[in-house]
Design an enzyme around this catalytic site. Structure first.
Site, PDB file in Angstrom:
ATOM      1  N   THR A 168       0.835  -1.197   0.000  1.00 10.40           N
ATOM      2  CA  THR A 168       0.000   0.000   0.000  1.00 10.40           C
ATOM      3  C   THR A 168       0.872   1.251   0.000  1.00 10.40           C
ATOM      4  OG1 THR A 168      -0.106   0.374   2.393  1.00 10.40           O
ATOM      5  CG2 THR A 168      -1.642  -1.235   1.439  1.00 10.40           C
ATOM      6  N   ASP A 169       0.262   2.384  -0.290  1.00 13.76           N
ATOM      7  CA  ASP A 169       0.909   3.657  -0.007  1.00 13.76           C
ATOM      8  C   ASP A 169       0.758   3.936   1.488  1.00 13.76           C
ATOM      9  OD1 ASP A 169       2.231   6.071  -0.370  1.00 13.76           O
ATOM     10  OD2 ASP A 169       1.123   6.554  -2.193  1.00 13.76           O
ATOM     11  N   TYR A 170       1.392   4.987   1.945  1.00 13.02           N
ATOM     12  CA  TYR A 170       1.523   5.306   3.366  1.00 13.02           C
ATOM     13  C   TYR A 170       0.150   5.427   4.040  1.00 13.02           C
ATOM     14  CZ  TYR A 170       3.480   7.783   7.434  1.00 13.02           C
ATOM     15  OH  TYR A 170       3.854   8.166   8.697  1.00 13.02           O
ATOM     16  N   THR A 171      -0.114   4.568   4.999  1.00 13.13           N
ATOM     17  CA  THR A 171      -1.345   4.516   5.816  1.00 13.13           C
ATOM     18  C   THR A 171      -2.618   4.375   4.976  1.00 13.13           C
ATOM     19  OG1 THR A 171      -1.705   6.930   5.951  1.00 13.13           O
ATOM     20  CG2 THR A 171      -0.272   5.928   7.622  1.00 13.13           C
ATOM     21  N   ALA A 172      -2.520   3.852   3.761  1.00  9.29           N
ATOM     22  CA  ALA A 172      -3.707   3.777   2.897  1.00  9.29           C
ATOM     23  C   ALA A 172      -4.780   2.855   3.463  1.00  9.29           C
ATOM     24  CB  ALA A 172      -3.298   3.319   1.501  1.00  9.29           C
TER      25      ALA A 172
END
Length: 738
Positions: A280-284
C-alpha cells in the site's frame, strides 16, 4: 465474458530465469513451513525507520518489533551502518532470522539528483532516462537500500495536481516507454547484484485523474478509459520485470484502490498474471475508514488483504487484526501464505537470505555517491530535459561577448533547484544558476545578482525591484530566473492558480521594460506546466528548465550559451488558462467541433481551445525542414505493416537535435477515436545542412484499440498518419486498411 483488453502476462517479476526461480521457490516454501501465523503477519508489516539527529532510530519501538518478528520491511531507512544495525536485529535476534527489506523513495536520484521525472520525460531520451535510473539505483543500493518506490507512471492531464512532477506527463505511449526504461535502469540485468534495486510501479491506479487536480481526491471514469489510458504504463513496467506494485490513495468508481478487487485481483493477478508483491501507499489501509468503507481497523484489514494487498505500509492494522480475522474465518490463512510467499520471494531474489548484509558496505557507500561521473551524467540529462519555448529575435544562445550579466529573480542564486522527492540530495551540493554562469564565463565576467522580489516564493513584496532594475541597466545581457519553490509541486501540493506565484510577473514586466535592446532570457524552474500567457506576451525568450537537480546551474548555462543545443519536447500541454484543464492533445472530437459552426461549437467564448504550448513542442537554436512523407502504398491488409518515411534536414547554421514524432488517427471506427495519438518517435542529431531519412513502421498493434466490449481489435477503414515536430504540426497522409 472475460475482459481481454490488456491480457498479456506480466508474470514473475525481476526476469528471473526458470531454474533460479525454482530454487528460490523451494527456499521460500521451506521457510514458510516453519513460520507461525504471527511471524507470517509480521512479514506483511512495513514501518518507518527514520533516524533522529543523533543517528538513532526515531521510532523507538522498531528494534524490539524487529526482534520479535513483527516487521518485514522498513522504509525511510538508509545508510550502510544504520541499515546494518537494523538488519542485525532481524537476522541475529529474531527466531527465524528473516532479513528485513529496506525501501526508500528514490524518485530522481539518491544523492546525485537528476531532473524531476517530468523534466526527464521532456528529454524524450530513453537511454538517458535509463542511465539516470541506473545511477540512482547504484547510489541507493550503496547506502543500504533494497527497494525503491518508483517508477511513478500515473497519466496526468491536470497540472494543478502537484505530483505531475513525479511522472511522465499526459501521454500513455510515452509514459509506457519511460516506465520500461526506468525499470531496466533500477533493476538492471541481475536482480541479485548489489548495485541494483527492486522497483515498485505506482500508484495503481488512475491516481493522476483526481478530480479538480486535488491531491487524494476522487476518481470516477469508465472502465474503457481506465484500460485504454491509465493502465498500459503499469503493464509495460510489469512486462519489463518490475518487482512490485503500490496501490493508490484515491477511490476509483466509488471504491478505494487499496481494496479494489477489479484492480488487484481481476486485472493484476488473473489477466496480467503478476506474481509479485503489492504494497500500500503510506497509511492507505487506515484511510479506508476516512473513505467510509471500513468501520474499524479489522474491516479495513479484511477488505484490503482479501482484495489482494500483501504488505501494509505504516498503519499497523495487519499486526493488530489479521490473526483474529484468520481465527474467525474472515481471512483464509492460505491468503496470508500467498502474501508472505511473495514477500519472501522478493527477499530471496535480492540475495538477502544468502547474505543479509550484502547491501551494507561502508566502502561502497563511500565510493559511489555523488561521483564526478554521476555529476556529469546529471548535468547532461538536465540540459537534454530543457525545452526552449520561445526565442523571438534569436535572443538565445547568449554570446561569450556578454561579460556583464544581470541575473535577476528569486531563483537565480538559490540551491533550491532539486525539486521535491529529492532522495538524500543535499542543497549544499547543488550548483546554483549564479555559480553555473560564473563557471561558464570565467573570472573576467561580472554577474550582477538581485532577487527583485522575495525569495519566499509566493509573497507579493516588490521592494527589491528598483535595485534589480539598476543592475539591468548596467548589464549587456539579462537572465531572469523565475518559477516555483520546490514545495509548490509535490505530494499534497495542488494549486488552483498555476501562474507564476507572488510578484514575479510584475518583476518580469518591469525588467523587460527597463532592458530596452539588451537581450533578456527568461529561465523557468518549476515542477508542472504553468499558465504563462501574460509572460509569453512580454518575454522574447523562454527556457523551461524544470527543477534540474544537482548540476542545475551548469546545465542551464550549457544551454543558454549554446554549448548544448536545446532539444527537449513538452510531455504535458501548457494551458492558456487554468480554465482549460484538464487539457491534453489526444482528445476526442465532438459532434460539433470548433470551426464547423461559428457559434454552436465546442469552444470557449473568451479563450482558444488550443493550449499555449502543445504536447511535443520544443524549439531549437537551428531550424528543421520536414520533407514530404513517402510510402509504397495507400492500401494495406489487417496483418500488414506500413512503412512511412521522410527526410528531415537541418536548414540552420548550428548543430541541432530534433525529436521526430509520428501520430496516428483512426478516422472512422466502432467507438470514437482520438484526433491523434503518439505512436513512435525518433531523436536525431544533425549538423548544419545535413539531412536524415527517418523511417517509421505502422504496425497492426499501433492501429488496434479497445472496442465497446473492451476487446482489443483492429478494424478496417481510413487512417491518417502525421509526422512532425509536435502534436500540432506536420504533414498528413491517408491510408486504408481493408
Amino acid at each position: 465474458m472475460a475482459v481481454t483488453g490488456l491480457n498479456q502476462t506480466a508474470g514473475r517479476p525481476f526476469g528471473v530465469d526458470q531454474m533460479r526461480n525454482l530454487a528460490l521457490g523451494e527456499q521460500v516454501e521451506a521457510l514458510l513451513c516453519q513460520m507461525t501465523l504471527e511471524e507470517k503477519i509480521g512479514q506483511m508489516n512495513q514501518v518507518a525507520g527514520s533516524r533522529d539527529t543523533t543517528g538513532a532510530p526515531a521510532n523507538t519501538d522498531i528494534e524490539e518489533d524487529v526482534r520479535t518478528g513483527r516487521v518485514g520491511s522498513v522504509f525511510n531507512a538508509f545508510g550502510a551502518e544504520f541499515t546494518r544495525e537494523l538488519q542485525r536485529d532481524a537476522v541475529e535476534h529474531s527466531r527465524l532470522g528473516i532479513p528485513l527489506l529496506f525501501g526508500y523513495d528514490i524518485i530522481h536520484g539518491f544523492r546525485t539528483i537528476f531532473p524531476i521525472p517530468l523534466g526527464q520525460a521532456a528529454s524524450w531520451h530513453l537511454e538517458g532516462i535509463e542511465r539516470a535510473a541506473r545511477i540512482m539505483a547504484k547510489e541507493g543500493a550503496a547506502a543500504g537500500v533494497h527497494w525503491t518506490f518508483a517508477p511513478m507512471v500515473d497519466i496526468a492531464r491536470d497540472p494543478r495536481w502537484g505530483r505531475v512532477m513525479e511522472g511522465a506527463g499526459e501521454d500513455t505511449h510515452l509514459t509506457s516507454l519511460i516506465a520500461r526504461a526506468q525499470v531496466r535502469g533500477i533493476q538492471g540485468n541481475e536482480p541479485g547484484a548489489t548495485d541494483t534495486l527492486a522497483a515498485c510501479v505506482k500508484h495503481y491506479a488512475a491516481y493522476g485523474a483526481v478530480e479538480a487536480g486535488r491531491e487524494y481526491n476522487t476518481v470516477d471514469m469508465s472502465e474503457w478509459r481506465l484500460r485504454s489510458i491509465y493502465l498500459p504504463p503499469f503493464l509495460a513496467a510489469l512486462e519489463e520485470g518490475c518487482a512490485s506494485v503500490m496501490t493508490a490513495f484515491n477511490t476509483l468508481n466509488a471504491l478505494p484502490a487499496t481494496c479494489h478487487p477489479l484492480l488487484l485481483d481481476q486485472i493484476l493477478r488473473r489477466e496480467w498474471g503478476f506474481e509479485g508483491m503489492v504494497v500500500t501507499d503510506y497509511t492507505a489501509i487506515m484511510e479506508l475508514g476516512q473513505h467510509g468503507v471500513a468501520a474499524d481497523a479489522s474491516e479495513a484489514s479484511r477488505k484490503s488483504v482479501n482484495a489482494g494487498v500483501d504488505m501494509d505500509m505504516q498503519s499497523g492494522y495487519f499486526i493488530e487484526t489479521l490473526k483474529t480475522l484468520v481465527q474467525n474465518g474472515q481471512v483464509e490463512e492460505t491468503r496470508i501464505d500467498e502474501a508472505v510467499r511473495r514477500i519472501l520471494w522478493l527477499k530471496a531474489a535480492l540475495g538477502l537470505f544468502e547474505d543479509p548484509y550484502r547491501y551494507t558496505s561502508d566502502e561502497r557507500e563511500a565510493q559511489c555517491l555523488l561521483t564526478g561521473e554521476n555529476r556529469r551524467a546529471a548535468r547532461e540529462q538536465a540540459a537534454q530535459s530543457m525545452v526552449l519555448l520561445k526565442n523571438e529575435g534569436n535572443v538565445l544562445p547568449l554570446s561569450d561577448q556578454h561579460q556583464k550579466i544581470a541575473l535577476i529573480g528569486p531563483l537565480g542564486n538559490t540551491p533550491r533547484l532539486l525539486g521535491s522527492w529529492r532522495g538524500n540530495g543535499d542543497h549544499d551540493d547543488t550548483v546554483t544558476l549564479r555559480e553555473g554562469l560564473a563557471n561558464r564565463l570565467g573570472e573576467d565576467a561580472v554577474i550582477l545578482c538581485a532577487q527583485g522580489v522575495s525569495n519566499q516564493i509566493g509573497e507579493d513584496d516588490t521592494s527589491g525591484i528598483e535595485e534589480a532594475l539598476d543592475l539591468v541597466r548596467q548589464a549587456d545581457a539579462v537572465v531572469l530566473a523565475l518559477g516555483e519553490d520546490e514545495d509548490y509541486a509535490d505530494e499534497a501540493a495542488s494549486r488552483a492558480d498555476i501562474g507564476l506565484p507572488g510578484a514575479q510577473l510584475e518583476l518580469a514586466r518591469r525588467v523587460l521594460e527597463a532592458a530596452g535592446d539588451t537581450p533578456v532570457a527568461t529561465v523557468l524552474f518549476n515542477g508542472r506546466p504553468l499558465t504563462l500567457t501574460e509572460l509569453d506576451d512580454l518575454a522574447p525568450a523562454l527556457l523551461e528548465a524544470w527543477w534540474p537537480g544537482t548540476e542545475a546551474g551548469n546545465a542551464v548555462a550549457d544551454v543558454l550559451f549554446g554549448d548544448v543545443p536545446p532539444s527537449g519536447k513538452l510531455p504535458m500541454s501548457f494551458p492558456v488558462s487554468v480554465g482549460q484543464v484538464p487539457i491534453y492533445y489526444n482528445a476526442f472530437n465532438t459532434g460539433r467541433p470548433k470551426g464547423v459552426d461559428p457559434k454552436y461549437a465546442s469552444q470557449y467564448l473568451d479563450i482558444p481551445n488550443a493550449p499555449l504550448y502543445p504536447f511535443g513542442f520544443g524549439l531549437s537554436y537551428t531550424t528543421f525542414e520536414y520533407g514530404a512523407i513517402e510510402t509504397a502504398c495507400s492500401e494495406i491488409g489487417p496483418d500488414d505493416t506500413l512503412e512511412v518515411s521522410l527526410t528531415v534536414t537541418n536548414t540552420g547554421e548550428r548543430d541541432g537535435i530534433e525529436v521526430v514524432q509520428l501520430y496516428l488517427q483512426d478516422v472512422h471506427a466502432s467507438v470514437v477515436r482520438p484526433l491523434r495519438e503518439l505512436k513512435d518517435f525518433r531523436r536525431i542529431q544533425l549538423a548544419p545542412g545535413a539531412g536524415e531519412r527517418v523511417v517509421f513502421h505502422i504496425t497492426p498493434d499501433m492501429r488496434s484499440f479497445l472496442n465497446a466490449e473492451l476487446e482489443r481489435v483492429q478494424e478496417p477503414g481510413l487512417f491518417r498518419a502525421q509526422i512532425g515536430s509536435c502534436s500540432e504540426s506536420g504533414e498528413e497522409i491517408e491510408f486504408t486498411v481493408t
